[in-house]
Design an enzyme around this catalytic site. Structure first.
Site, short mmCIF file in Angstrom:
data_model
loop_
_atom_site.label_atom_id
_atom_site.label_comp_id
_atom_site.label_asym_id
_atom_site.label_seq_id
_atom_site.Cartn_x
_atom_site.Cartn_y
_atom_site.Cartn_z
N HIS A 20 1.04 -1.72 0.11
CA HIS A 20 -0.04 -0.07 -0.08
C HIS A 20 1.21 1.08 0.12
O HIS A 20 2.43 1.14 0.51
CB HIS A 20 -1.35 -0.02 1.18
CG HIS A 20 -2.09 0.91 1.47
ND1 HIS A 20 -1.39 2.33 1.86
CD2 HIS A 20 -3.08 0.88 1.14
CE1 HIS A 20 -2.91 3.07 1.28
NE2 HIS A 20 -3.78 2.49 0.71
N GLU B 272 -4.27 1.91 -7.40
CA GLU B 272 -4.34 2.41 -6.41
C GLU B 272 -3.48 4.47 -6.67
O GLU B 272 -2.33 4.75 -6.14
CB GLU B 272 -4.25 2.47 -5.17
CG GLU B 272 -4.98 1.41 -4.64
CD GLU B 272 -5.86 1.82 -3.50
OE1 GLU B 272 -6.68 1.61 -2.71
OE2 GLU B 272 -3.93 1.99 -2.46
#
Ligand code: PGA
Length: 255
Positions: free
Chosen positions: A96, A167
């Protein structure tokens, strides 16, 4: 995973166990909806027990990270894949951007991906450019990040268990109007598919689901799903509001 995929990334929220329990209660009122999806919640570690005991029948547990080794030697402060699995963790978010911002490299990510696969946990590998780029230079960034994060994977059985989350870092934690435009999203998804094809061949690449994350909200979920080629969402702040997540889940079901 044949169903659409919805991953709720709770990050370090809600701020107390009681709030987490009441959010789970609100989500469980829509359990029929969530059963139509492959639905995962990635809560803070300390809420694992509550999530796994309260929502077994409609949600799978996910972790927000995974330790890079399956070794059983002592590692103060780490949680091994075995411990994750003992709570029923089926999927780990890996790489992430908020962890990359703390120093995690794509080489670290690739170790963690291998560890997850060896442990029988699905790796959800996050990639995305840091800044918005009109000249298309972010595609090179994406290529390198993907190639390094998935380096060394060869076995069909491993590749077929990968899930990718696109993302773009600039779109995370904002509002629907700040998210990626659907036309740009479909271009990025096509580009990711091309890199996966270069790495693993067309047949394998086609089987790898690509999710989108970054300011997914009820107001943009439908548009982001329209002919963009994504298989689901990785949702941050909107996943902490049961009503919003319900609307997003409905968009995925009716896509
Ligand atoms: P956001 O977070 O939905 O709040 O933008 C997404 C993520 O960081 O995974």
């Amino acid at each position: 995973m044949s169903k659409s995929i919805l991953v709720a990334n709770w990050k370090n929220h809600p701020s107390s166990l009681n709030e987490a329990k009441s959010l789970l209660n609100r989500l469980s009122r829509q359990s029929k909806l969530y059963k139509k999806l492959s639905f995962f919640i990635a809560p803070p570690l300390s809420y694992f027990e509550s999530v796994s005991s309260r929502s077994k029948n409609f949600v799978h547990l996910a972790s927000q990270d995974i330790f890079s080794s399956i070794r059983t030697a002592s590692h103060t402060g780490e949680v091994t894949p075995d411990i994750l699995k003992s709570f029923g963790v089926r999927l780990s978010i890996i790489g992430h951007s908020e962890r990359r911002a703390m120093g995690e490299t794509s080489a670290d990510v690739s170790e963690k991906v291998k560890t997850a696969l060896q442990s029988g946990i699905i790796p959800l590998v996050c990639v995305g450019e840091i800044s918005k780029d009109q000249d298309g230079e972010h595609f090179e960034f994406l290529r390198e990040e993907l190639e390094l994060s998935l380096a060394g994977l060869k076995r069909k059985n491993d590749i077929s268990r990968l899930v990718i989350a696109y993302e773009p870092v600039w779109a995370i934690g904002k509002h629907a109007e700040d998210a990626v435009e659907p036309t740009d999203l479909s271009q990025s998804v096509m580009f990711i598919k091309k890199i996966l094809t270069d790495m693993f061949g067309r047949n394998m690449a086609e089987r790898i689901p690509i999710l989108y994350g970054g300011s997914v909200e009820p107001g943009n979920a439908n548009n982001l799903l329209h002919e963009t080629g994504i298989k689901g969402f990785l949702v941050g702040h909107a996943s902490l509001d049961a009503k919003s997540l319900g609307v997003i889940a409905n968009s995925l079901i009716s896509k």
